[in-house]
Design a protein around this motif. Sequence first.
Motif, PDB file in Angstrom:
ATOM      1  N   ASP A 154      13.266   1.939   8.589  1.00  0.00           N
ATOM      2  CA  ASP A 154      12.972   1.422   7.712  1.00  0.00           C
ATOM      3  C   ASP A 154      13.056   0.042   7.767  1.00  0.00           C
ATOM      4  O   ASP A 154      12.420  -0.213   6.808  1.00  0.00           O
ATOM      5  N   LEU A 155      13.863  -0.182   7.657  1.00  0.00           N
ATOM      6  CA  LEU A 155      14.357  -2.289   7.586  1.00  0.00           C
ATOM      7  C   LEU A 155      12.637  -2.748   8.820  1.00  0.00           C
ATOM      8  O   LEU A 155      12.879  -3.759   8.335  1.00  0.00           O
ATOM      9  N   SER A 156      13.824  -2.669   9.645  1.00  0.00           N
ATOM     10  CA  SER A 156      12.902  -2.736  10.272  1.00  0.00           C
ATOM     11  C   SER A 156      10.911  -2.491   9.765  1.00  0.00           C
ATOM     12  O   SER A 156      10.330  -4.120  10.063  1.00  0.00           O
ATOM     13  N   GLY A 157      10.876  -1.738   9.676  1.00  0.00           N
ATOM     14  CA  GLY A 157       9.430  -1.780   8.504  1.00  0.00           C
ATOM     15  C   GLY A 157       8.961  -2.783   7.941  1.00  0.00           C
ATOM     16  O   GLY A 157       7.963  -3.384   7.458  1.00  0.00           O
ATOM     17  N   ARG A 158       9.784  -2.885   6.710  1.00  0.00           N
ATOM     18  CA  ARG A 158      10.144  -4.040   5.822  1.00  0.00           C
ATOM     19  C   ARG A 158       9.721  -4.740   5.599  1.00  0.00           C
ATOM     20  O   ARG A 158       9.266  -5.721   5.608  1.00  0.00           O
ATOM     21  N   ARG A 159      10.574  -5.221   6.548  1.00  0.00           N
ATOM     22  CA  ARG A 159      10.559  -7.058   7.691  1.00  0.00           C
ATOM     23  C   ARG A 159       9.088  -7.273   7.973  1.00  0.00           C
ATOM     24  O   ARG A 159       9.239  -8.653   7.700  1.00  0.00           O
ATOM     25  N   ALA A 174       6.341  -5.732   6.713  1.00  0.00           N
ATOM     26  CA  ALA A 174       5.674  -5.563   5.915  1.00  0.00           C
ATOM     27  C   ALA A 174       5.779  -7.429   5.058  1.00  0.00           C
ATOM     28  O   ALA A 174       5.006  -7.786   5.097  1.00  0.00           O
ATOM     29  N   ALA A 175       7.544  -7.305   5.061  1.00  0.00           N
ATOM     30  CA  ALA A 175       7.496  -8.866   4.329  1.00  0.00           C
ATOM     31  C   ALA A 175       7.328 -10.019   4.660  1.00  0.00           C
ATOM     32  O   ALA A 175       6.373 -10.698   4.555  1.00  0.00           O
ATOM     33  N   GLU A 176       6.698  -9.771   6.858  1.00  0.00           N
ATOM     34  CA  GLU A 176       6.073 -10.725   7.240  1.00  0.00           C
ATOM     35  C   GLU A 176       4.821 -11.072   7.274  1.00  0.00           C
ATOM     36  O   GLU A 176       4.499 -12.473   6.862  1.00  0.00           O
ATOM     37  N   LYS A 177       4.217 -10.200   7.167  1.00  0.00           N
ATOM     38  CA  LYS A 177       3.043  -9.742   6.661  1.00  0.00           C
ATOM     39  C   LYS A 177       2.139 -10.353   5.075  1.00  0.00           C
ATOM     40  O   LYS A 177       1.825 -11.547   4.691  1.00  0.00           O
ATOM     41  N   SER A 178       3.259  -9.722   4.421  1.00  0.00           N
ATOM     42  CA  SER A 178       2.782 -10.349   2.438  1.00  0.00           C
ATOM     43  C   SER A 178       2.728 -11.762   3.108  1.00  0.00           C
ATOM     44  O   SER A 178       2.186 -12.730   2.159  1.00  0.00           O
ATOM     45  N   ARG A 179       4.068 -12.241   3.458  1.00  0.00           N
ATOM     46  CA  ARG A 179       4.576 -13.902   3.323  1.00  0.00           C
ATOM     47  C   ARG A 179       3.411 -14.649   3.956  1.00  0.00           C
ATOM     48  O   ARG A 179       3.228 -15.205   3.232  1.00  0.00           O
ATOM     49  N   ARG A 180       2.628 -14.120   5.320  1.00  0.00           N
ATOM     50  CA  ARG A 180       1.518 -14.565   5.558  1.00  0.00           C
ATOM     51  C   ARG A 180      -0.260 -14.797   4.598  1.00  0.00           C
ATOM     52  O   ARG A 180       0.031 -15.530   4.643  1.00  0.00           O
ATOM     53  N   ALA A 181       0.227 -13.743   4.089  1.00  0.00           N
ATOM     54  CA  ALA A 181      -1.339 -13.279   3.615  1.00  0.00           C
ATOM     55  C   ALA A 181      -1.090 -14.379   1.958  1.00  0.00           C
ATOM     56  O   ALA A 181      -1.831 -14.688   2.238  1.00  0.00           O
ATOM     57  N   ASN A 182       0.299 -14.462   1.675  1.00  0.00           N
ATOM     58  CA  ASN A 182       0.088 -15.319   0.626  1.00  0.00           C
ATOM     59  C   ASN A 182       0.165 -16.800   1.323  1.00  0.00           C
ATOM     60  O   ASN A 182      -0.418 -17.035   0.305  1.00  0.00           O
ATOM     61  N   MET A 183       0.090 -17.065   1.917  1.00  0.00           N
ATOM     62  CA  MET A 183       0.367 -18.385   2.797  1.00  0.00           C
ATOM     63  C   MET A 183      -1.160 -18.801   2.398  1.00  0.00           C
ATOM     64  O   MET A 183      -1.865 -20.107   2.417  1.00  0.00           O
ATOM     65  N   TRP A 184      -2.151 -17.920   3.790  1.00  0.00           N
ATOM     66  CA  TRP A 184      -3.748 -17.771   3.398  1.00  0.00           C
ATOM     67  C   TRP A 184      -4.603 -18.382   2.157  1.00  0.00           C
ATOM     68  O   TRP A 184      -5.477 -18.171   1.844  1.00  0.00           O
ATOM     69  N   ILE A 185      -3.198 -17.074   0.804  1.00  0.00           N
ATOM     70  CA  ILE A 185      -4.644 -16.915  -0.161  1.00  0.00           C
ATOM     71  C   ILE A 185      -3.906 -18.403  -1.145  1.00  0.00           C
ATOM     72  O   ILE A 185      -4.925 -19.331  -1.814  1.00  0.00           O
ATOM     73  N   ALA A 186      -2.510 -18.708  -0.957  1.00  0.00           N
ATOM     74  CA  ALA A 186      -2.599 -20.523  -1.584  1.00  0.00           C
ATOM     75  C   ALA A 186      -3.220 -21.355  -0.628  1.00  0.00           C
ATOM     76  O   ALA A 186      -3.771 -22.219  -1.135  1.00  0.00           O
ATOM     77  N   THR A 187      -3.468 -21.441   0.513  1.00  0.00           N
ATOM     78  CA  THR A 187      -4.103 -22.052   1.402  1.00  0.00           C
ATOM     79  C   THR A 187      -5.687 -21.841   0.691  1.00  0.00           C
ATOM     80  O   THR A 187      -5.894 -23.453   0.344  1.00  0.00           O
ATOM     81  N   GLY A 188      -5.962 -21.128   0.559  1.00  0.00           N
ATOM     82  CA  GLY A 188      -7.346 -20.290  -0.070  1.00  0.00           C
ATOM     83  C   GLY A 188      -7.729 -21.381  -1.659  1.00  0.00           C
ATOM     84  O   GLY A 188      -9.112 -22.139  -1.880  1.00  0.00           O
ATOM     85  N   ILE A 189      -6.555 -20.547  -2.532  1.00  0.00           N
ATOM     86  CA  ILE A 189      -6.386 -21.996  -3.241  1.00  0.00           C
ATOM     87  C   ILE A 189      -6.384 -22.589  -3.940  1.00  0.00           C
ATOM     88  O   ILE A 189      -7.503 -23.608  -4.267  1.00  0.00           O
TER      89      ILE A 189
END
Length: 108
Positions: A70-75, A77-92
């Motif tokens: 579960d912890l590995s899955g959450r990590r 997911a958090a990494e994917k979310s961080r990357r997605a947030n980085m692309w969103i911030a770059t796009g904005i």
Amino acid sequence: MTEQEPTTGELSRLIQRVEGRIDALSTEIRDLAAEWRGQIASGALVSQRVGHLESSQNDQETRLRLVEQDLSGRREAAEKSRRANMWIATGITVCGLIITLIFNLMGK
């Protein structure tokens, strides 16, 4: 030398001593049997307790593996979310720069 046969009194005393030894041995055998039964029962309880502990350990190891998964899955997911947030911030940021350029070009 002729051997004399024991008298009735001597035979009686000998029989009493033998009977006393037999009673003492019987008591000792009963005591040993009781002690062995106690040790066997104690050993059975220890074996049962060890079995419960091993079962509990297996359950805890299974839970630990599930928590680690579960912890590995959450990590991940958090990494994917961080990357997605980085692309969103770059796009904005890019959109903001484009809008700024357009306003600057139109304002001239």
